[in-house]
Scaffold this active site. Structure first.
Site, PDB file in Angstrom:
ATOM      1  N   ASP A 296       0.808  -1.207   0.000  1.00 40.83           N
ATOM      2  CA  ASP A 296       0.000   0.000   0.000  1.00 40.83           C
ATOM      3  C   ASP A 296       0.851   1.270   0.000  1.00 40.83           C
ATOM      4  OD1 ASP A 296      -2.241  -1.573  -0.057  1.00 40.83           O
ATOM      5  OD2 ASP A 296      -2.674  -1.379   2.080  1.00 40.83           O
ATOM      6  N   GLY A 297       2.001   1.250   0.669  1.00 44.68           N
ATOM      7  CA  GLY A 297       2.903   2.408   0.661  1.00 44.68           C
ATOM      8  C   GLY A 297       3.405   2.712  -0.736  1.00 44.68           C
TER       9      GLY A 297
END
Length: 129
Positions: free
Chosen positions: A72-73
């Site tokens: 997700d980062g």
């Protein structure tokens, strides 16, 4: 276009499969340059490859899709290149959880085929500052 980071998970057989599928369909690839320098030593990439380092380099000429390899980062970092261009982003989860990058490694081939054959649904999302 493809954005990724230098992680051990981005050198797996599944990531190799991604580049193999893109080559099979003769997709012109634009790869984030630092990621390309990292990955080209570990994975075979066939076909035409261009690199990018900035937003301008993917919006002119505009790429059709952005693939984000990671968690997700990484997906959120990918958005800094997309900005307000309207380029759809597909998150391929090579991390552990993946709420935003929700295509599992086992689904990579299926996802690429869906893009090529235009059998996909694009969901609009908003980014809050």
């Amino acid at each position: 276009a493809i954005y990724g980071r230098e992680t051990p998970n981005n050198t797996s057989q599944d990531v190799q499969l991604l580049f193999q599928k893109l080559s099979e369909f003769k997709v012109e690839m634009h790869i984030y340059e630092p990621f390309y320098k990292f990955i080209k030593k570990k994975i075979q990439i066939h076909g035409s490859v261009k690199t990018f380092n900035s937003h301008q380099e993917i919006v002119s000429p505009k790429v059709d899709y952005m693939l984000s390899l990671g968690g997700d980062g990484t997906f959120l970092s990918t958005l800094s290149f997309i900005r307000n261009s309207g380029i759809p982003v597909l998150g391929i989860n090579t991390g552990t959880l993946g709420f935003l990058a929700n295509v599992a490694q086992a689904e990579i081939a299926k996802a690429i085929e869906a893009i090529v054959y235009k059998k996909l649904t694009i969901e609009k999302r908003a980014l809050i500052k």
